[in-house]
Scaffold this active site. Structure first.
Site, short mmCIF file in Angstrom:
data_model
loop_
_atom_site.label_atom_id
_atom_site.label_comp_id
_atom_site.label_asym_id
_atom_site.label_seq_id
_atom_site.Cartn_x
_atom_site.Cartn_y
_atom_site.Cartn_z
N THR A 174 0.81 -1.23 0.00
CA THR A 174 0.00 0.00 0.00
C THR A 174 0.84 1.27 0.00
O THR A 174 0.29 2.37 -0.07
CB THR A 174 -0.95 0.02 1.21
OG1 THR A 174 -0.17 -0.05 2.42
CG2 THR A 174 -1.92 -1.15 1.17
N GLY A 175 2.16 1.15 0.08
CA GLY A 175 3.02 2.34 0.07
C GLY A 175 3.21 2.88 -1.34
O GLY A 175 2.74 2.31 -2.33
N SER B 20 -2.80 -1.46 7.47
CA SER B 20 -3.35 -1.47 6.11
C SER B 20 -4.16 -2.72 5.80
O SER B 20 -4.83 -2.77 4.76
CB SER B 20 -2.21 -1.35 5.10
OG SER B 20 -1.51 -0.13 5.27
N CYS C 87 17.92 4.44 -5.22
CA CYS C 87 17.32 5.06 -6.40
C CYS C 87 18.31 5.94 -7.16
O CYS C 87 18.39 5.88 -8.40
CB CYS C 87 16.09 5.86 -6.02
SG CYS C 87 16.32 6.97 -4.62
N GLN D 144 17.52 15.37 -5.36
CA GLN D 144 16.59 14.27 -5.14
C GLN D 144 15.22 14.74 -4.66
O GLN D 144 15.09 15.58 -3.77
CB GLN D 144 17.20 13.28 -4.14
CG GLN D 144 18.43 12.58 -4.72
CD GLN D 144 19.07 11.59 -3.77
OE1 GLN D 144 20.28 11.61 -3.57
NE2 GLN D 144 18.27 10.70 -3.19
N LYS E 289 26.10 5.25 0.44
CA LYS E 289 25.46 4.22 -0.38
C LYS E 289 25.82 4.38 -1.85
O LYS E 289 26.15 3.39 -2.53
CB LYS E 289 23.94 4.27 -0.20
CG LYS E 289 23.47 3.70 1.12
CD LYS E 289 21.95 3.63 1.20
CE LYS E 289 21.30 4.95 1.43
NZ LYS E 289 19.85 4.85 1.69
N HIS F 244 14.42 12.33 -9.74
CA HIS F 244 15.74 12.75 -9.30
C HIS F 244 16.56 13.27 -10.48
O HIS F 244 16.54 12.70 -11.57
CB HIS F 244 16.52 11.57 -8.70
CG HIS F 244 16.01 11.08 -7.39
ND1 HIS F 244 15.03 11.73 -6.66
CD2 HIS F 244 16.37 9.98 -6.65
CE1 HIS F 244 14.81 11.05 -5.53
NE2 HIS F 244 15.60 10.00 -5.51
N ASN G 266 12.26 8.40 -9.75
CA ASN G 266 12.84 7.65 -8.63
C ASN G 266 11.93 6.57 -8.07
O ASN G 266 12.39 5.62 -7.44
CB ASN G 266 13.24 8.60 -7.49
CG ASN G 266 12.08 9.46 -7.01
OD1 ASN G 266 11.61 10.34 -7.75
ND2 ASN G 266 11.61 9.25 -5.80
#
EC number: 1.2.1.11
Length: 366
Positions: free
Chosen positions: A13-14, A42, A130, A157, A221, A254, A329
């Site tokens: 659901t995100g 949810s 991303c 971003q 990252k 982005h 993204n």
């Protein structure tokens, strides 16, 4: 007879999970059955997939019984707890969180760049960050044709990279500003941080927490994921990478300025790089300064491709170049890359775990 797969979407659901479901619907993956999994908050909601209504279930270990393939975007703590359980039951999981990315047993994959890394997976495959994804897609043709010594990236971003709540905060801050009210920030730059600053009409040179060396974890990252993707070694010294990551008041999409130095300077030129980009997998060249043609986030929304423009040489340093890279993204940077990995697993007949119990023991100790 075409093999069909029982698929689960974890975090369904995100913002990313929703797009995973949409991309799965448009994919080449033969879906036999679908489970939509999320938190207890949810559970009970409904979603449509290929014209059929599905009820969202609370994600539990037993939810993965009979599941072949998991697309996951529910947060690192959920991945840590549940994905080993999915693998134990024989499922292959494609994870969009950062939790397993640097695990030496987990391939970190961008299908246009290193699909061969899937071959010896042990049940979990990680989707890169991303901002890393769109950069390495753009650098791949250059890496292949001219070699790559160094990449220096500055990112711009979008708010949605920090989740739906951050996107909502940007919208509310913009409305507050237009109405002459004080902007209220509760999430950005990092929800757990002591201080919060408005993003609307502002720039925030912090994404994720600061490390001891004054780089943010997002920058860390990008550096180490790029090395792992290209060289299968997160600490490889033969490719130098550094980054500055900035949150900008854009909802989705982005942008990145990428400065790079090639190995074979005599072979490379701006024109040759443009030609390579134009022919690159998953890339669209938009580079005509005379006509003011260059990539823009607003035009990338809803598209799977990565867009590249502003390719030009550094006049002061032979063999060094600039380019401007833009991508959605939430799609190429997350949902589509994950589904693309799943398509590659299906194509290569890799939707299986050689030894589920062994993999479970490996990952539960992580």
């Amino acid at each position: 007879m075409v093999k069909e797969f029982n698929v689960a979407v974890l975090g369904a659901t995100g913002a990313v999970g929703t797009r995973m479901r949409e991309q799965l619907e448009q994919s080449t993956i033969p879906v036999k059955s679908l489970k939509l999994l999320a938190s207890s908050r949810s559970a009970g909601q409904t979603r449509i997939f290929k014209g059929k209504e599905y009820t969202v279930e609370e994600a539990r270990p037993e939810s993965f019984d009979g599941v072949d393939l998991v697309l996951s975007s529910a947060g690192g703590s959920v991945s840590k707890r549940l994905l080993p359980e999915a693998v134990k039951r024989g499922a292959v999981a494609v994870d969009n969180t950062s939790y397993f990315r640097m695990d030496k047993h987990v391939p970190l994959v961008v299908p246009e760049v290193n699909p061969e890394a899937l071959q010896n997976h042990q049940g979990i495959i990680s989707n890169p960050n991303c901002s890393t994804i769109q950069m390495v897609v753009a650098l791949k043709p250059i890496f292949d044709l001219f070699g790559l010594k160094q990449a220096i990236v500055s990112t711009y971003q979008a708010a949605s990279g920090a989740g739906q709540s951050a996107w909502n905060e940007l919208d509310s801050e913009a409305a507050q500003h237009v109405n002459g009210q004080e902007m209220t920030a509760k999430i950005l730059p990092v929800k757990a941080a002591a201080k919060h600053y408005p993003l609307a009409f502002n720039l925030l040179p912090q994404i994720d927490v600061f490390e001891d060396d004054a780089y943010t974890h997002e920058e860390w990252k990008m550096i180490h994921e790029t090395k792992k993707i290209f060289l299968n070694d997160m600490n490889a010294s033969q490719l130098k990478v550094t980054a500055t990551t900035v949150r900008v008041p854009v909802p989705v999409g982005h942008g990145e300025t990428v400065y790079f130095q090639v190995d074979q300077a005599d072979k490379a030129s701006a024109k040759a790089i443009q030609t390579a980009i134009a022919a690159g997998d998953g890339l669209v060249l938009q580079d005509d300064p005379a006509q003011q043609i260059y990539p823009q986030p607003i035009n990338a929304v809803g598209k799977r491709e990565t867009f590249v423009g502003r390719i030009r040489p550094d006049a002061e340093n032979k063999g060094s170049y600039w380019m401007w890279v833009v991508s959605d993204n939430l799609l190429k940077g997350a949902a589509w890359n994950a589904v693309q990995i799943a398509e590659e697993l299906v194509k290569r007949d890799l939707v299986h775990v050689a030894d589920p119990e062994k993999s479970y023991e490996l990952f539960k100790e992580n």
